[in-house]
Scaffold this motif. Structure first.
Motif, short mmCIF file in Angstrom:
data_model
loop_
_atom_site.label_atom_id
_atom_site.label_comp_id
_atom_site.label_asym_id
_atom_site.label_seq_id
_atom_site.Cartn_x
_atom_site.Cartn_y
_atom_site.Cartn_z
N PRO A 181 6.93 9.00 9.96
CA PRO A 181 7.07 8.66 8.53
C PRO A 181 5.93 7.76 8.11
O PRO A 181 5.64 6.76 8.78
CB PRO A 181 8.43 7.94 8.47
CG PRO A 181 9.20 8.50 9.61
CD PRO A 181 8.19 8.75 10.71
N TRP A 182 5.24 8.13 7.02
CA TRP A 182 4.00 7.43 6.69
C TRP A 182 4.22 5.95 6.41
O TRP A 182 3.32 5.14 6.59
CB TRP A 182 3.30 8.12 5.51
CG TRP A 182 4.02 8.06 4.19
CD1 TRP A 182 4.90 8.95 3.68
CD2 TRP A 182 3.90 7.04 3.20
NE1 TRP A 182 5.34 8.58 2.45
CE2 TRP A 182 4.74 7.40 2.12
CE3 TRP A 182 3.16 5.86 3.11
CZ2 TRP A 182 4.86 6.61 0.97
CZ3 TRP A 182 3.28 5.08 1.97
CH2 TRP A 182 4.12 5.46 0.93
N GLN A 183 5.43 5.57 5.99
CA GLN A 183 5.70 4.15 5.73
C GLN A 183 5.68 3.31 7.00
O GLN A 183 5.55 2.09 6.93
CB GLN A 183 7.05 3.99 5.02
CG GLN A 183 7.12 4.59 3.63
CD GLN A 183 7.58 6.04 3.65
OE1 GLN A 183 7.52 6.70 4.69
NE2 GLN A 183 8.03 6.53 2.51
N THR A 184 5.83 3.96 8.18
CA THR A 184 5.76 3.22 9.44
C THR A 184 4.33 3.06 9.93
O THR A 184 4.08 2.39 10.92
CB THR A 184 6.58 3.95 10.53
OG1 THR A 184 5.96 5.23 10.80
CG2 THR A 184 8.02 4.16 10.08
N VAL A 185 3.40 3.68 9.23
CA VAL A 185 1.99 3.59 9.59
C VAL A 185 1.18 2.85 8.53
O VAL A 185 0.27 2.08 8.84
CB VAL A 185 1.40 5.01 9.79
CG1 VAL A 185 -0.09 4.94 10.15
CG2 VAL A 185 2.18 5.76 10.85
N LEU A 186 1.52 3.06 7.25
CA LEU A 186 0.77 2.49 6.14
C LEU A 186 1.58 1.44 5.40
O LEU A 186 2.80 1.60 5.19
CB LEU A 186 0.36 3.59 5.16
CG LEU A 186 -0.47 4.75 5.68
CD1 LEU A 186 -0.74 5.75 4.56
CD2 LEU A 186 -1.78 4.25 6.28
#
Length: 512
Positions: free
Chosen positions: A448-453
Motif C-alpha cells: 500500500p503506497w501509504q506505507t511507503v510514501l
C-alpha cells in the motif's frame, strides 16, 4: 433592467445574455480557462456597470490586473475567500454575500475551485442556489459562478437543481478541441436547451467559432436507421430491432461498412492488443464513407487506457462505450448519436496518430537525464490531445530512502517511468488523469503506497525537468529496458531479483 453579456464573439445572445435576478453557472476544464474567462467577462463590461468579484480560488487582483484602465466596469469591488472545504465555502457564500453593501443592481462574479464538489455537497448546494436566486431577485442583481475542474457528479447535481438555476454551461476538451457546452440557458429571449460550440483560444481571449461546414445539405441516405455490428457487441443478447445486421468477422463488417452512407457501424474491442488494428479499420471507414457514418466501439474486456481511447476517437470513432456498461445503457448511447456528424479533422494517415498517442517503449527506473528526455518526448507527442499525464514528486517516509521507494515500484505499463534526481524520487504516469492518481499508485506499488510514501506532489514537467538534478547520467538501481516497438514483448511485469541489505543491531535497538 440589468443585463450582462459575457463577450464571446460568435456566441448567440440567447446563449450569452443573463437576466436580472438570474443565477448562472459555468464549469471550466482547467483553472487557467476559468481565470481567463473571468478576466474576459470583466473586461467586456461597460463603464456604466457595477460588478463585484469574489475569488475563492486565488487572489482577485490577479484576475483584474490585465484589464486595461479604459476598459471594464466603472465600479468594481474585490473580495478574496481563504481556502476551505466545499461545504464551508457554500455556507460562507450563503451568509456573507447578501451582507455586502453595494450589491444591488450589480453583476456578481464568484470564482470557485470545484475540487470536492460531489454528492456530499448536493444538499447544501441546492439550498444555496434557492436562497441565492431569491436574494438576487430582491436586489435586482445577477450572479455568475465560474469554477474549474468539476468532478463528474457536479454537472449532474446542477442539472437536477435546474429549477434554481437560470443557466448552466461547461467548457470541456474533446477530440483535440475546446468546446463550450450550454446545457440550458434562460434570459429575456426565452429558454434554450442543449447547444455545443467550438471555443477557440486567440491568446488575448476566447471566441466561439462558426459552426463547422456541413458540406452543404445533409446527405439523403436510406440506411440512416441501419446498424451493422459485430455479433460480440451484443454479449449474448438478442438484436434489438430488425435493422441490426450482425457479422462474426470484423473484416466482413469492415467490407460491408464500406457501402454505408449514414448507418451505424459497431465494432467489438476485445483487448489492448487489438487497438491499433481497430484504429486502422476505423480510419479506413471514416476516410472512405465520410462524416455521416456513425462509428461505435464497445469495449468487451477491461483495460483500455486513456491514450488508446483517444486514438480510436481520433481515427474516426464517434463513441467508445466502456467495459461494464449495461446492455440497455449501451443501446441508449448508440441511439443518442443518431444524426451526429463526425467533426474532427482526419489525419493524413493513421500511422501519424499511432506515433503521437502511444507511449515510448520504456518502463521502470531510468537515470535522471534519460527520464527527463523520455517525459519531454511523451508530453510533446500528445500536445493538442485530451491525453493527460502525471509527473509526481514522491515524498518517502522519513525511515525510507529514495532507492527503497523505487524498489517497491512495479511499473508494468510502457510509459510509466521513475528516477531519483537530487535524492528525490520522481514518478511519471503516462495517460493518467488527476482523478486517478491514487488508484494508479495502488497499482504500481507492491505495498500500500501509504506505507511507503508520506505524500506526493503533482508538478509541471517544464518547470522541473530543466533543473540541474536532471542532468545526471547516474544509472538507477533498477534499470528500465528500452525496446524497439516491433520487438517489444507483452506488457507484463518482469520480476526483480531480491537484494540483501545490511541492518545494524544498533539501528534495530533505536526503533524499539
Amino acid at each position: 433592467m440589468h443585463a450582462s453579456t459575457p463577450v464571446l464573439p460568435g456566441l448567440p445572445d440567447r446563449q450569452a445574455e443573463m437576466r436580472t435576478g438570474g443565477l448562472y453557472w459555468l464549469a471550466c476544464e482547467s483553472p487557467d480557462t476559468a481565470d481567463r474567462l473571468c478576466t474576459q467577462l470583466l473586461t467586456s463590461l461597460p463603464s456604466s456597470a457595477r460588478a463585484l468579484l469574489v475569488n475563492a480560488a486565488g487572489a482577485s487582483h490577479d484576475l483584474v490586473k490585465a484589464i486595461p484602465a479604459e476598459r471594464g466596469p466603472g465600479h468594481l469591488t474585490l473580495f478574496d475567500l481563504p481556502s476551505m472545504s466545499p461545504n464551508r465555502m457554500i455556507q460562507a457564500l450563503r451568509q456573507d454575500v447578501p451582507r455586502v453593501r453595494g450589491g444591488e443592481q450589480a453583476l456578481w462574479l464568484i470564482r470557485v475551485p470545484h475540487k470536492g464538489w460531489d454528492e456530499l455537497v448536493a444538499q447544501s448546494l441546492a439550498l444555496w442556489c434557492s436562497r441565492a436566486q431569491d436574494w438576487l431577485r430582491s436586489v435586482g442583481s445577477t450572479l455568475l459562478v465560474v469554477g474549474d475542474t468539476p468532478p463528474p457528479a457536479l454537472v449532474d447535481i446542477l442539472i437536477r437543481h435546474n429549477d434554481n438555476l437560470s443557466g448552466l454551461a461547461q467548457v470541456y476538451v474533446a477530440q483535440g478541441a475546446r468546446h463550450l457546452l450550454v446545457h440550458f440557458w434562460s434570459n429575456e429571449s426565452g429558454v434554450t436547451g442543449l447547444h455545443d460550440f467550438h471555443l477557440l483560444d486567440e491568446g488575448s481571449g476566447f471566441r466561439v467559432s462558426p459552426r463547422p461546414d456541413d458540406d452543404g445539405a445533409a446527405p439523403i441516405a436510406n440506411d440512416q436507421r441501419q446498424v451493422l455490428a459485430q455479433t460480440a457487441v451484443l454479449a449474448g443478447e438478442a438484436p434489438p430491432t430488425a435493422q441490426w445486421q450482425l457479422f462474426d468477422d470484423p473484416y466482413a463488417l469492415l467490407e460491408r461498412g464500406m457501402d454505408a452512407q449514414a448507418a451505424t457501424v459497431i465494432f467489438a474491442l476485445n483487448g489492448s492488443d487489438d487497438v491499433n488494428a481497430l484504429a486502422t479499420r476505423l480510419y479506413q471507414l471514416r476516410s472512405h464513407c465520410g462524416r455521416s457514418v456513425r462509428l461505435v466501439v464497445r469495449e468487451m474486456l477491461q483495460g483500455l487506457r486513456q491514450h488508446e481511447e483517444q486514438l480510436l476517437l481520433a481515427s474516426g470513432a464517434n463513441l467508445v462505450v466502456p467495459h461494464g456498461t449495461p446492455f440497455l445503457r449501451f443501446l441508449t448511447l448508440v441511439r443518442s448519436i443518431q444524426g451526429h456528424r463526425w467533426q474532427r479533422p482526419l489525419a493524413a494517415e493513421p500511422s501519424t496518430l499511432l506515433a503521437r498517442l502511444q507511449p515510448l517503449q520504456v518502463r521502470g527506473s531510468l537515470s535522471p537525464r534519460a527520464f527527463a528526455a523520455a517525459v519531454k518526448k511523451m508530453t510533446d507527442n500528445t500536445v493538442g490531445t485530451e491525453v493527460r499525464h502525471q509527473l509526481l514528486r514522491l515524498q518517502p517516509l522519513p525511515t525510507l530512502s529514495p532507492s527503497v521507494v523505487l524498489q517497491q515500484l512495479q511499473l508494468r505499463r510502457y510509459g510509466d517511468i521513475a528516477c531519483i534526481a537530487g535524492e528525490v524520487p520522481y514518478l511519471f504516469l503516462f495517460a493518467c488523469s488527476p482523478s486517478l492518481v491514487e488508484a494508479a499508485l495502488r497499482n504500481v506499488f507492491r505495498l500500500p503506497w501509504q506505507t511507503v510514501l508520506g505524500g506526493f506532489e503533482s508538478v509541471v514537467p517544464s518547470q522541473v525537468l530543466a533543473m540541474a538534478q536532471f542532468q545526471s547520467d547516474a544509472v538507477a538501481e533498477v534499470d528500465a529496458t528500452l525496446l524497439d516497438p516491433v520487438d517489444a514483448p507483452p506488457d507484463v511485469e518482469a520480476l526483480r531479483p531480491l537484494r540483501p541489505q545490511s541492518i545494524s543491531l544498533q539501528a534495530l535497538e533505536s526503533r524499539q
